[in-house]
Design an enzyme around this catalytic site. Structure first.
Site, mmCIF file in Angstrom:
data_model
loop_
_atom_site.group_PDB
_atom_site.id
_atom_site.type_symbol
_atom_site.label_atom_id
_atom_site.label_comp_id
_atom_site.label_asym_id
_atom_site.label_seq_id
_atom_site.Cartn_x
_atom_site.Cartn_y
_atom_site.Cartn_z
ATOM 1 N N ASN A 1 -12.783 30.065 53.703
ATOM 2 C CA ASN A 1 -13.706 28.860 52.996
ATOM 3 C C ASN A 1 -15.162 28.961 53.193
ATOM 4 O O ASN A 1 -15.797 30.121 53.815
ATOM 5 C CB ASN A 1 -12.910 27.764 53.643
ATOM 6 C CG ASN A 1 -12.092 26.888 52.901
ATOM 7 O OD1 ASN A 1 -12.667 26.727 51.721
ATOM 8 N ND2 ASN A 1 -11.192 26.770 53.275
ATOM 9 N N GLU B 1 -10.773 20.740 44.641
ATOM 10 C CA GLU B 1 -11.594 22.040 45.018
ATOM 11 C C GLU B 1 -12.744 22.369 44.226
ATOM 12 O O GLU B 1 -12.651 21.977 43.095
ATOM 13 C CB GLU B 1 -10.809 23.079 45.824
ATOM 14 C CG GLU B 1 -10.141 23.112 46.973
ATOM 15 C CD GLU B 1 -11.185 23.325 47.822
ATOM 16 O OE1 GLU B 1 -12.204 23.473 47.612
ATOM 17 O OE2 GLU B 1 -11.018 23.177 49.128
ATOM 18 N N ASP C 1 -14.396 23.160 55.949
ATOM 19 C CA ASP C 1 -13.865 23.528 54.665
ATOM 20 C C ASP C 1 -15.211 24.001 53.772
ATOM 21 O O ASP C 1 -15.749 24.848 54.090
ATOM 22 C CB ASP C 1 -13.153 22.507 54.092
ATOM 23 C CG ASP C 1 -12.119 22.823 53.205
ATOM 24 O OD1 ASP C 1 -12.093 23.740 52.345
ATOM 25 O OD2 ASP C 1 -10.794 22.195 53.192
#
Length: 294
Positions: A152, A13, A204
């Site tokens: 997100n 991430e 995302d």
């Protein structure tokens, strides 16, 4: 498209390009790990934190600012591979309780750090997440957006006057846009920018390019998608993994995208490209990120 050798993430991430170091950073959330790759020679380093690091941004005075399990921290990365963490702020326990952590985050164009919280068990579908702003002079403010399932997709337009935010939970799959007051650091006039409930994947992590287009990782869809400021799908890039998680522009010319991904098998690893980190050249230019506190 190039896979970075020697890297596997359970939940990769928050990639960032650190212009001052000419290096890429990203995190592996459940591994509590921070990765760095030098642009010049591809040399890799990694550091181990004491708790999960979900999102990071470069700090103007050195080190990183991060959203973690128990708050927002300043991080110094030590030569021995450890992380020295100083907590800067945290929401009260009823807003960041057991089973929760910070998730996606970044700085606005003025150098204020934004991050949102989530309940880690996505199957519980608890609407307890909130979006917060942290600055050195103003401290922690928020939540300014509430009832989030899986926060997100945080990003800002080139002029900083539009803020984007997604909820990537399977029950939501929406991206909102807000008018953003760059002086006060406050979003207003929430509206749906993208309703992706009928499209492949979930919105995302995200990035905005120099044209003002919004790039989102279609988690579970194996795609990078580029949307115009008017919300029209402009381009799709197929990826070799099903669960891309976030992308960031970088490199000296800001024309490289680094894309992280998730491996459903976790730290044990799956065959193929799940959990890989990719570099690609999409033919457009990104925008330099403002360090925290700059």
């Amino acid at each position: 498209m190039q896979r970075i050798a020697g890297v596997h993430c359970a939940t990769g991430e928050c990639p960032i390009w650190h212009a001052g170091e000419q290096s890429w950073y990203w995190v592996d959330i459940p591994a509590r790990r921070i990765w760095r790759m030098a642009h010049a020679d591809g040399a890799l380093r990694r550091w181990q934190a004491d708790e999960m690091v979900a999102c990071i941004a470069a700090a103007a005075g050195g080190g990183l600012v991060a959203g973690m399990e128990t708050g927002i921290y300043h991080l110094d990365l030590n030569d021995d591979g450890g992380v020295a963490a100083q907590r800067l702020a945290a929401p009260p326990p009823h807003e960041l309780g057991e089973g929760m952590r910070f998730n996606d985050g970044r700085c606005d164009r003025q150098g204020r750090f934004w991050s949102g919280t989530m309940f880690m068990d996505m199957g519980a579908a608890r609407e307890v997440g909130g979006l917060y702003r942290y600055s050195r002079d103003g401290g922690l403010h928020g939540p300014v957006v509430t009832r989030l399932l899986t926060q997100n997709g945080l990003a800002f337009s080139p002029d900083g006057r539009t803020m984007y935010l997604s909820d990537s939970h399977p029950r939501r799959r929406v991206v909102w846009a807000y008018d953003y007051d760059i002086e006060a650091g406050l979003p207003s006039r929430e509206r749906v920018f993208l309703d992706l409930a009928q499209q492949k994947g979930r919105p995302d992590g995200a990035a905005v390019d120099a044209d003002g287009c919004y790039w989102t990782c279609a988690n579970d869809g194996g795609l990078l998608q580029r949307f115009t400021p008017q919300g029209a799908l402009d381009r799709e890039i197929a990826l070799p993994m099903a669960k891309p998680s976030m992308c960031a522009f970088g490199g000296p010319d800001l024309q490289t995208l680094l894309v992280t991904s998730i491996d459903p098998a976790g730290a044990g690893g799956s065959e193929g490209d799940a959990g890989a980190v990719l570099l690609l050249r999409p033919g457009v230019q990104g925008i330099a990120e403002t360090p925290f506190g700059a």
